[in-house]
Structure formats: structure tokens, C-alpha cells
Design an enzyme around this catalytic site. Structure first.
Site, PDB file in Angstrom:
ATOM      1  N   ALA A 120      31.166 -50.977   2.859  1.00  0.00           N
ATOM      2  CA  ALA A 120      30.175 -51.598   2.230  1.00  0.00           C
ATOM      3  C   ALA A 120      30.067 -53.043   1.845  1.00  0.00           C
ATOM      4  O   ALA A 120      29.351 -53.951   1.989  1.00  0.00           O
ATOM      5  CB  ALA A 120      30.053 -50.819   1.043  1.00  0.00           C
ATOM      6  N   GLY A 149      25.415 -50.436  -3.747  1.00  0.00           N
ATOM      7  CA  GLY A 149      26.384 -49.902  -2.705  1.00  0.00           C
ATOM      8  C   GLY A 149      26.579 -51.396  -1.853  1.00  0.00           C
ATOM      9  O   GLY A 149      27.706 -51.821  -2.547  1.00  0.00           O
ATOM     10  N   CYS A 150      26.037 -51.952  -0.942  1.00  0.00           N
ATOM     11  CA  CYS A 150      26.697 -53.164  -0.395  1.00  0.00           C
ATOM     12  C   CYS A 150      26.628 -54.395  -1.090  1.00  0.00           C
ATOM     13  O   CYS A 150      27.474 -55.066  -0.940  1.00  0.00           O
ATOM     14  CB  CYS A 150      26.075 -53.011   0.987  1.00  0.00           C
ATOM     15  SG  CYS A 150      26.347 -51.549   2.126  1.00  0.00           S
ATOM     16  N   VAL A 151      25.805 -54.577  -1.770  1.00  0.00           N
ATOM     17  CA  VAL A 151      25.539 -55.788  -2.715  1.00  0.00           C
ATOM     18  C   VAL A 151      26.755 -55.547  -3.788  1.00  0.00           C
ATOM     19  O   VAL A 151      27.155 -56.704  -3.792  1.00  0.00           O
ATOM     20  CB  VAL A 151      24.109 -55.713  -3.280  1.00  0.00           C
ATOM     21  CG1 VAL A 151      24.132 -56.792  -4.440  1.00  0.00           C
ATOM     22  CG2 VAL A 151      22.920 -56.168  -2.322  1.00  0.00           C
ATOM     23  N   THR A 154      30.131 -56.480  -2.030  1.00  0.00           N
ATOM     24  CA  THR A 154      30.129 -57.704  -1.679  1.00  0.00           C
ATOM     25  C   THR A 154      30.461 -58.414  -2.724  1.00  0.00           C
ATOM     26  O   THR A 154      31.271 -59.403  -2.802  1.00  0.00           O
ATOM     27  CB  THR A 154      29.035 -58.048  -0.812  1.00  0.00           C
ATOM     28  OG1 THR A 154      28.830 -57.230   0.400  1.00  0.00           O
ATOM     29  CG2 THR A 154      28.965 -59.478  -0.672  1.00  0.00           C
TER      30      THR A 154
END
Length: 211
Positions: A120, A149-151, A154
Site C-alpha cells: 500500500a 488504502g494507499c493514500v 503513504t
């Protein structure tokens, strides 16, 4: 957001980090899977893509380092580990699959960086932190998919690596408003700055003017 929730967080999770002096822009996983209605990962976030293109163009004018991420797996998905086992539609991201292609309008330029990842966070198992450090960046403007998720992953790792996360509110999106809004609230409360796109673009314009 309820008054009760705001009151509960007030005085505890209401600090600020500001914008930083030298940002980079990251565009997290803007790929066809989220825009193709025939794909299990379709998220109905076409407006987010349009906003991200405007943001990317402003970052180009300001001369920022621009990073794009995608997810790319071996055909066996062996490099997807537990993540690929947990989320079966990640099979759409086997390298070369059409759902992993860039959408119209958000194709990287030759002088922009593409980082392929398997999990992710754009930081996990990649060269992103080293690249930002070598380039002298102290902050990272984050646009992308999906918010929960990935935001979010990060953003959390961005903070953990010592960079200021600046989440562009209208340039991130999710498949449902509930997780989207909850994660925006949490990122603002604990990890970074969630800022309207217009404010980010004004900031980039000031950087451009001072260049």
C-alpha cells in the site's frame, strides 16, 4: 463531523505542520482499474482524476519533483505476499495488465519518476525516501487512490520518514464516502495536513513566483 467528535479531539489532535519549504508531488496509483466500470476495483472517482491533472500541471509549472506510483506484480503474485492473498482483485495489477495502465491525461513525462510498488505505502520497499532526501525535499504533496488504502499508508509512512505529508483533499478519493471522510479526518488529526486543492495550488503559485 459531529461536535462531539470535534470536542473529543480538541486540544489533543489539532496540531499543525505547515507546508514546508521544498515539496515534491506524488500521484498514488492513478491507473485504469479505478476508472473502468468493468473492473472490481472501479471506484467512481473520475472527478478526482480531473482535479489531480490540474494539480499536476501546477506542480510542473512550479518545477517540483513529480512522482507517480503504480502496483506491479509477477504473474504468480508471489511478490504480493499477504496483501495479494487478502485482496483478490489485486490480480489486475500483474505487470502488463491493461488495468494497470495510466489513464488519459495523467501519463508521466520523460523527466518524471515512476515508482512501482507491491504494497500500500509508496515508501515501503521502494527508493522514495532516499530520492526525496537526495533531492532536498522536506514535504510531500499527496494525491491519489484510494484514501483509506494507499493514500493513508503513504501519508503515515511519509510522516514516519520525517517529511511533511500534505494531502490534497479534492485529489484523493475512495469507493465510498464513509472510509474516505474518516481517513481524511484521521490523517489531519495525527499525521499531516489535509488541505483543499485550491490552497495547495496557491502555495505552488507562490513557489513559482519566488523561483
Amino acid at each position: 463531523m459531529t461536535d462531539e467528535l470535534q470536542d473529543n479531539y480538541a486540544g489533543v489532535f489539532d496540531g499543525g505542520l505547515g507546508f514546508g519549504r521544498k515539496p515534491a508531488l506524488i500521484l498514488v496509483d492513478f491507473v485504469e482499474a479505478y476508472f473502468d466500470k468493468g473492473c472490481d476495483l472501479y471506484a467512481g472517482v473520475e472527478d478526482v482524476l480531473a482535479n489531480a491533472i490540474v494539480l499536476r500541471d501546477a506542480a510542473r509549472r512550479a518545477g517540483l519533483l513529480i512522482v507517480y506510483t503504480n502496483v506491479a506484480y509477477a504473474p504468480s503474485l508471489i511478490d504480493g505476499g499477504r496483501f495479494a492473498q487478502k485482496v483478490a482483485p489485486l490480480a489486475n495489477f500483474v505487470a502488463g495488465h491493461p488495468m494497470g495502465a495510466w489513464p488519459d491525461g495523467l501519463v508521466p513525462a520523460d523527466n518524471e519518476l515512476v515508482i512501482s510498488k507491491q504494497y500500500a505505502s509508496a515508501f515501503f520497499g521502494t527508493s522514495l525516501a532516499s530520492t526525496l532526501t537526495a533531492n532536498g525535499n522536506d514535504s510531500l504533496i499527496i494525491a491519489g487512490l484510494t484514501t483509506s488504502g494507499c493514500v493513508r499508508a503513504t501519508c503515515v509512512d511519509c510522516c514516519s520518514h520525517g517529511f511533511i505529508p500534505i494531502v490534497a483533499r479534492q485529489s484523493v478519493g475512495d469507493r465510498h464516502p464513509g472510509p474516505h471522510e474518516a481517513n481524511l479526518f484521521d490523517m489531519q488529526a495525527k499525521y499531516g495536513e489535509v488541505v483543499p486543492d485550491a490552497q495547495v495550488i496557491d502555495y505552488l503559485s507562490d513557489l513559482q513566483g519566488g523561483a
